[in-house]
Design a protein around this motif. Sequence first.
Motif, short mmCIF file in Angstrom:
data_model
loop_
_atom_site.label_atom_id
_atom_site.label_comp_id
_atom_site.label_asym_id
_atom_site.label_seq_id
_atom_site.Cartn_x
_atom_site.Cartn_y
_atom_site.Cartn_z
N LEU A 1 -9.70 -6.10 6.84
CA LEU A 1 -10.09 -6.52 5.76
C LEU A 1 -11.39 -7.10 5.53
CD1 LEU A 1 -6.58 -7.69 3.97
CD2 LEU A 1 -7.83 -5.35 3.63
N ALA A 2 -11.54 -8.21 6.65
CA ALA A 2 -12.73 -8.90 6.36
C ALA A 2 -13.64 -8.06 6.86
CB ALA A 2 -12.42 -9.88 7.62
N ALA A 3 -13.69 -6.97 7.70
CA ALA A 3 -14.62 -6.14 8.06
C ALA A 3 -15.30 -5.24 6.79
CB ALA A 3 -14.39 -5.16 9.48
N MET A 4 -13.91 -4.73 6.03
CA MET A 4 -14.47 -3.83 4.84
C MET A 4 -15.23 -4.67 3.88
SD MET A 4 -10.86 -1.90 4.55
CE MET A 4 -10.17 -1.00 5.94
N ALA A 5 -14.84 -5.99 3.69
CA ALA A 5 -15.41 -6.85 2.67
C ALA A 5 -16.85 -7.18 3.09
CB ALA A 5 -14.58 -8.14 2.70
N ASP A 6 -17.11 -7.46 4.38
CA ASP A 6 -18.51 -7.45 4.83
C ASP A 6 -19.32 -6.09 4.67
OD1 ASP A 6 -20.44 -9.07 6.60
OD2 ASP A 6 -20.39 -7.22 7.96
N HIS A 7 -18.68 -4.90 4.85
CA HIS A 7 -19.37 -3.71 4.76
C HIS A 7 -19.71 -3.60 3.20
CE1 HIS A 7 -20.41 0.40 5.09
NE2 HIS A 7 -19.30 0.92 4.65
N ALA A 8 -18.77 -3.85 2.30
CA ALA A 8 -18.97 -3.83 0.99
C ALA A 8 -20.26 -4.89 0.54
CB ALA A 8 -17.87 -4.01 0.30
N ALA A 9 -20.11 -5.96 1.00
CA ALA A 9 -21.04 -7.06 0.53
C ALA A 9 -22.45 -6.93 1.11
CB ALA A 9 -20.46 -8.42 0.88
N ASN A 10 -22.58 -6.45 2.05
CA ASN A 10 -24.15 -6.41 2.88
C ASN A 10 -24.60 -5.12 3.12
OD1 ASN A 10 -23.85 -9.25 3.41
ND2 ASN A 10 -22.49 -8.87 5.18
N ASP A 11 -23.74 -3.91 2.85
CA ASP A 11 -24.21 -2.54 3.11
C ASP A 11 -24.17 -1.94 1.82
OD1 ASP A 11 -24.73 -3.20 5.65
OD2 ASP A 11 -22.70 -2.61 6.40
N GLY A 12 -23.21 -2.17 0.72
CA GLY A 12 -23.02 -1.47 -0.64
C GLY A 12 -22.12 -0.42 -0.22
N GLY A 13 -21.22 -0.50 1.07
CA GLY A 13 -20.24 0.53 1.24
C GLY A 13 -18.79 0.14 0.60
N TRP A 14 -17.86 0.87 1.00
CA TRP A 14 -16.52 0.71 0.60
C TRP A 14 -15.64 1.02 1.72
CZ3 TRP A 14 -12.70 4.50 -0.53
CH2 TRP A 14 -13.12 5.58 -0.53
N GLY A 15 -14.19 0.06 1.51
CA GLY A 15 -13.38 0.55 2.55
C GLY A 15 -11.99 0.77 2.15
N ALA A 16 -11.05 1.31 2.92
CA ALA A 16 -9.83 1.61 2.30
C ALA A 16 -8.95 1.18 3.46
CB ALA A 16 -9.36 3.04 1.79
N LEU A 17 -7.81 0.28 3.31
CA LEU A 17 -7.16 0.12 4.21
C LEU A 17 -5.54 0.68 3.73
CD1 LEU A 17 -6.17 -2.93 6.21
CD2 LEU A 17 -4.29 -2.34 4.81
N LEU A 18 -4.95 1.60 4.51
CA LEU A 18 -3.85 2.36 4.17
C LEU A 18 -2.59 1.70 4.76
CD1 LEU A 18 -5.96 4.60 3.43
CD2 LEU A 18 -4.39 6.29 4.65
N TYR A 19 -1.78 1.07 4.00
CA TYR A 19 -0.64 0.09 4.67
C TYR A 19 0.62 1.15 4.30
CZ TYR A 19 2.10 -3.87 5.59
OH TYR A 19 2.73 -4.75 6.48
N MET A 20 0.99 1.73 5.53
CA MET A 20 2.17 2.90 5.65
C MET A 20 3.37 1.94 5.88
SD MET A 20 0.03 5.30 5.37
CE MET A 20 1.11 6.79 6.12
N ARG A 21 4.54 2.51 5.39
CA ARG A 21 5.75 2.02 5.42
C ARG A 21 6.41 2.85 6.72
NH1 ARG A 21 7.78 -0.47 0.96
NH2 ARG A 21 9.33 -0.97 2.61
N GLN A 22 5.95 2.53 7.73
CA GLN A 22 6.78 3.10 8.84
C GLN A 22 6.56 1.87 10.19
OE1 GLN A 22 4.10 6.36 9.49
NE2 GLN A 22 2.25 5.46 9.76
N GLU A 23 7.62 0.96 9.87
CA GLU A 23 7.85 -0.25 10.83
C GLU A 23 8.11 0.32 12.09
OE1 GLU A 23 7.91 -4.17 11.54
OE2 GLU A 23 8.08 -3.62 9.59
N GLY A 24 7.47 -0.35 13.28
CA GLY A 24 7.91 -0.06 14.50
C GLY A 24 7.40 1.13 14.94
N ARG A 25 6.19 1.76 14.56
CA ARG A 25 5.69 3.01 15.06
C ARG A 25 6.58 3.92 14.63
NH1 ARG A 25 1.45 3.35 19.16
NH2 ARG A 25 0.67 1.22 19.59
N GLY A 26 7.35 3.77 13.67
CA GLY A 26 8.00 4.75 13.04
C GLY A 26 9.68 4.75 13.49
N ILE A 27 10.08 3.86 14.06
CA ILE A 27 11.56 3.79 14.68
C ILE A 27 12.43 2.79 13.71
CG2 ILE A 27 10.96 4.34 17.00
CD1 ILE A 27 11.51 1.47 17.73
N GLY A 28 11.62 2.00 12.57
CA GLY A 28 12.40 1.03 11.83
C GLY A 28 12.40 -0.27 12.54
N LEU A 29 12.72 -1.19 11.59
CA LEU A 29 12.71 -2.69 11.84
C LEU A 29 13.82 -3.14 12.94
CD1 LEU A 29 11.58 -5.52 11.51
CD2 LEU A 29 13.23 -5.78 9.40
#
Length: 326
Positions: free
Chosen positions: A201-229
């Motif tokens: 998130l910090a890298a995306m914010a820096d990219h947006a502020a300094n380079d005029g770009g944008w970022g997307a963090l996809l938060y996926m519901r797949q705990e434990g690499r897909g095996i569950g909590l």
Amino acid sequence: MLLPVETAIASGAMAPQMLISSARAATLKLANQLEAAAPQAPVLIRGGEPFSLRDAVPIADPALDLDKPMKGPFRAENLDWQGPAQAALELARIAGILPAFLVDPKDAGEAQPVSVSDLTAYKQTGALKIVTRARLPVTASDTAEIVAFRSSADTREHVALIIGEQRGDRTPLVRLHSECLTGDILGSLKCDCGPQLDAALAAMADHAANDGGWGALLYMRQEGRGIGLVNKLRAYRLQDEGFDTVDANQRLGLPDEARDFATAARMLDLLGANTIRLMTNNPKKVDALAQAGIAVSERVAHQLPDNPHNARYLATKRDRSGHLLT
């Protein structure tokens, strides 16, 4: 009839057979009775007496091996309903329970509650839609926007956090982040998930502020690499006994990598991000997204310092899972 061992507690069920994975069968010394098979291939076993719940739980859960080392003898039996058996093990993984079932052979493989078609419907990503979006100020960016995704074929709700102005003429900086309750919320030192989330998130914010770009963090519901909590915590217990993260998952009869990258690709497509710069140390993520139609123009390294608690975990990712770590 198939009855998951973890749901048999209230029923007091007994059965003459059990369905487990080939990886778990190998730990029960059945390897010499089996043809070479993938670790998650289904194996049907029979003991001298019908399996009660008292018998079945330590057979299913390798975290109990030290407490209850005496098991068997067992015999691997012919399995002529491979399709439903494989679907049952996979649906157990999706449900986050142990891949182990009590089996009544009178109707096993016939009127099954699961089938290969169930998995096909579950894995179809076309039903995933954007259901809502809203402004969400966060520490990294007070102009961030959250986008929620949901599918009619899946109860999981994934989200994307958009940092900066979403523009079609700029290639976004993207991070695929699978949820990690222990690392993201509780600050676990056993993994690097929490620090990776914050750094992305910090890298995306820096990219947006300094380079005029944008970022997307996809938060996926797949705990434990897909095996569950719960299964992830079972794997943690095995790691405390000396197994690395790959071997721990396989001893549970579960894959060491079961994340759903096709869903991530569908989320990116819905966001209009068909070409991305991907923050990852895992080249398999790049390949998986490419196979799903997302072009990765650049892999952006995302390595953070280790600590005494996660050094072995990171070394395993490097040495056994192919992550590009130094």
